[in-house]
Motif scaffolding. Sequence first.
Motif, PDB file in Angstrom:
ATOM      1  N   UNK A  22       5.464  11.362   3.554  1.00 23.02           N
ATOM      2  CA  UNK A  22       5.676  11.730   4.957  1.00 23.02           C
ATOM      3  C   UNK A  22       5.001  10.744   5.918  1.00 23.02           C
ATOM      4  N   UNK A  23       4.396   9.668   5.374  1.00 22.55           N
ATOM      5  CA  UNK A  23       3.779   8.629   6.196  1.00 22.55           C
ATOM      6  C   UNK A  23       2.300   8.835   6.468  1.00 22.55           C
ATOM      7  N   UNK A  24       1.743   9.987   6.074  1.00 19.64           N
ATOM      8  CA  UNK A  24       0.318  10.226   6.316  1.00 19.64           C
ATOM      9  C   UNK A  24      -0.522   9.457   5.308  1.00 19.64           C
ATOM     10  N   UNK A  25      -1.693   9.032   5.758  1.00 14.61           N
ATOM     11  CA  UNK A  25      -2.587   8.303   4.857  1.00 14.61           C
ATOM     12  C   UNK A  25      -3.366   9.282   3.989  1.00 14.61           C
ATOM     13  N   UNK A  26      -3.823   8.783   2.899  1.00 10.12           N
ATOM     14  CA  UNK A  26      -4.565   9.578   1.924  1.00 10.12           C
ATOM     15  C   UNK A  26      -5.920   9.965   2.492  1.00 10.12           C
ATOM     16  N   UNK A  27      -6.217  11.275   2.518  1.00  8.48           N
ATOM     17  CA  UNK A  27      -7.521  11.714   3.014  1.00  8.48           C
ATOM     18  C   UNK A  27      -8.284  12.550   1.999  1.00  8.48           C
ATOM     19  N   UNK A  28      -7.628  12.972   0.930  1.00 14.34           N
ATOM     20  CA  UNK A  28      -8.283  13.648  -0.188  1.00 14.34           C
ATOM     21  C   UNK A  28      -7.627  13.108  -1.444  1.00 14.34           C
ATOM     22  N   UNK A  29      -8.413  12.805  -2.458  1.00  9.56           N
ATOM     23  CA  UNK A  29      -7.805  12.216  -3.651  1.00  9.56           C
ATOM     24  C   UNK A  29      -8.423  12.775  -4.921  1.00  9.56           C
ATOM     25  N   UNK A  30      -7.652  12.641  -5.981  1.00  9.77           N
ATOM     26  CA  UNK A  30      -8.062  13.111  -7.294  1.00  9.77           C
ATOM     27  C   UNK A  30      -7.791  12.015  -8.336  1.00  9.77           C
ATOM     28  N   UNK A  31      -8.219  10.793  -8.005  1.00 13.64           N
ATOM     29  CA  UNK A  31      -7.983   9.657  -8.891  1.00 13.64           C
ATOM     30  C   UNK A  31      -8.785   9.809 -10.186  1.00 13.64           C
ATOM     31  N   UNK A  32      -8.186   9.397 -11.275  1.00  9.63           N
ATOM     32  CA  UNK A  32      -8.861   9.256 -12.559  1.00  9.63           C
ATOM     33  C   UNK A  32      -9.950   8.188 -12.394  1.00  9.63           C
ATOM     34  N   UNK A  33     -10.979   8.217 -13.211  1.00 10.09           N
ATOM     35  CA  UNK A  33     -12.032   7.203 -13.148  1.00 10.09           C
ATOM     36  C   UNK A  33     -11.427   5.801 -13.182  1.00 10.09           C
ATOM     37  N   UNK A  34     -11.961   4.934 -12.331  1.00 12.90           N
ATOM     38  CA  UNK A  34     -11.567   3.522 -12.225  1.00 12.90           C
ATOM     39  C   UNK A  34     -10.126   3.342 -11.743  1.00 12.90           C
ATOM     40  N   UNK A  35      -9.569   4.338 -11.085  1.00 11.27           N
ATOM     41  CA  UNK A  35      -8.224   4.261 -10.515  1.00 11.27           C
ATOM     42  C   UNK A  35      -8.322   4.459  -9.006  1.00 11.27           C
TER      43      UNK A  35
END
Length: 159
Positions: free
Chosen positions: A104-117
Amino acid sequence: MKMTQMEMNYTNLTNERNSLWMRLNNLISVRESCENWMKFDNGFYFISTEQKTWMESRQECKKKGADLVIISGEEMQKFVTSFNKRVWIGLTDVEKEGVWKWVDGTTLNISFWKDKQPDSNQGHSEEDCAEIYVSDPSLRWNDIPCLQKNYWICERLLK
């Protein structure tokens, strides 16, 4: 020619009836098109049974009047990972490397990245699309090439 009060009431009631019929038909259409969808929070979610590239997956969602899922918080992350399936999510940095945006064009403000990602495979290949990575017990996000084939989750929010 001047309308009588009764004629105005009749016209208003007719317009209201027509509006209600349109709303009812729209709800029926949404219900019928959502038969294989799951309800969660304020939306419906479709989990694919076939694998496609990120862009093909997004096109499939759009055909259904939806888009790839946007994960807006912990509860949505739990819901999406509950399928224990490797799936595309609606997150990419294809426009600008390292700037992750939702469909939808919004920037990432909460994330659940795997380690080193995300790591773009340490620069050896373009990894511009995000997936839920089920090989990791934490079911976190991973960046992979957009041309890889994956399952996907479509999201149709209620308005």
